[in-house]
Design a protein around this motif. Structure first.
Motif, short mmCIF file in Angstrom:
data_model
loop_
_atom_site.label_atom_id
_atom_site.label_comp_id
_atom_site.label_asym_id
_atom_site.label_seq_id
_atom_site.Cartn_x
_atom_site.Cartn_y
_atom_site.Cartn_z
N SER A 45 0.84 -1.19 0.00
CA SER A 45 0.00 0.00 0.00
C SER A 45 0.87 1.24 0.00
CB SER A 45 -0.88 -0.01 1.24
OG SER A 45 -1.66 1.16 1.31
N GLY A 46 0.27 2.34 -0.41
CA GLY A 46 0.95 3.62 -0.34
C GLY A 46 2.24 3.67 -1.12
N GLU A 47 2.16 3.37 -2.41
CA GLU A 47 3.36 3.41 -3.26
C GLU A 47 4.44 2.46 -2.73
OE1 GLU A 47 3.59 5.36 -6.12
OE2 GLU A 47 1.54 6.02 -5.78
N LYS A 48 3.98 1.29 -2.23
CA LYS A 48 4.86 0.27 -1.68
C LYS A 48 5.60 0.73 -0.43
CE LYS A 48 5.29 -2.14 -6.03
NZ LYS A 48 6.13 -2.80 -7.00
N LEU A 49 4.99 1.65 0.29
CA LEU A 49 5.57 2.12 1.55
C LEU A 49 5.32 1.12 2.68
CD1 LEU A 49 4.55 5.89 1.41
CD2 LEU A 49 6.80 4.91 0.94
N VAL A 50 4.25 0.32 2.53
CA VAL A 50 3.89 -0.67 3.55
C VAL A 50 3.64 -2.01 2.87
CG1 VAL A 50 2.22 -1.28 5.35
CG2 VAL A 50 2.78 1.12 4.93
N ILE A 81 -2.22 5.40 5.42
CA ILE A 81 -1.48 4.39 4.64
C ILE A 81 -1.50 3.05 5.35
CG2 ILE A 81 0.82 3.75 3.79
CD1 ILE A 81 1.29 6.79 3.30
N LEU A 82 -1.28 3.03 6.66
CA LEU A 82 -1.29 1.78 7.42
C LEU A 82 -2.69 1.14 7.44
CD1 LEU A 82 1.00 2.75 10.42
CD2 LEU A 82 1.54 1.16 8.57
N THR A 83 -3.69 1.97 7.63
CA THR A 83 -5.06 1.45 7.65
C THR A 83 -5.42 0.85 6.30
OG1 THR A 83 -5.70 3.10 9.29
CG2 THR A 83 -7.49 2.06 8.03
N THR A 84 -5.06 1.50 5.23
CA THR A 84 -5.33 0.99 3.90
C THR A 84 -4.62 -0.34 3.67
OG1 THR A 84 -5.61 3.22 3.03
CG2 THR A 84 -5.15 1.49 1.42
#
Length: 87
Positions: A45-50, A81-84
């Motif tokens: 998620s988040g542009e591969k941030l997570v 971002i974490l929730t997504t």
């Protein structure tokens, strides 16, 4: 005068056949559930941030945060971002 109700005999072979089909369907359902619980799903998620790894039993196995995410100074954005990723 008392009325007497007559019960017609049910077609026992048909009932037994339906019961056997039900048992087979239940067995297949339990097998599918067990197989699903062994599955592992990886989500980014988040542009591969997570990166989140989740089992088929819906248990989070791991969460990996990128160094770029750790540099974001906006707590609301990081939370989103974490929730997504988890959902």
């Amino acid at each position: 005068m008392m009325a007497v109700l007559k019960h017609e005999k049910t077609d026992q072979p048909e009932v037994a056949s339906l019961a056997e089909e039900l048992r087979k369907m239940q067995h297949k359902m339990f097998e599918a559930q067990a197989e699903l619980q062994r599955e592992i799903v990886t989500v980014t998620s988040g542009e591969k941030l997570v990166k989140v790894v989740i089992s088929g039993a819906q248990q989070v196995q791991s969460i990996q945060l990128s160094p770029e995410l750790m540099q974001i100074r906006d707590p609301d954005l990081v939370s989103e971002i974490l929730t997504t990723a988890v959902n």
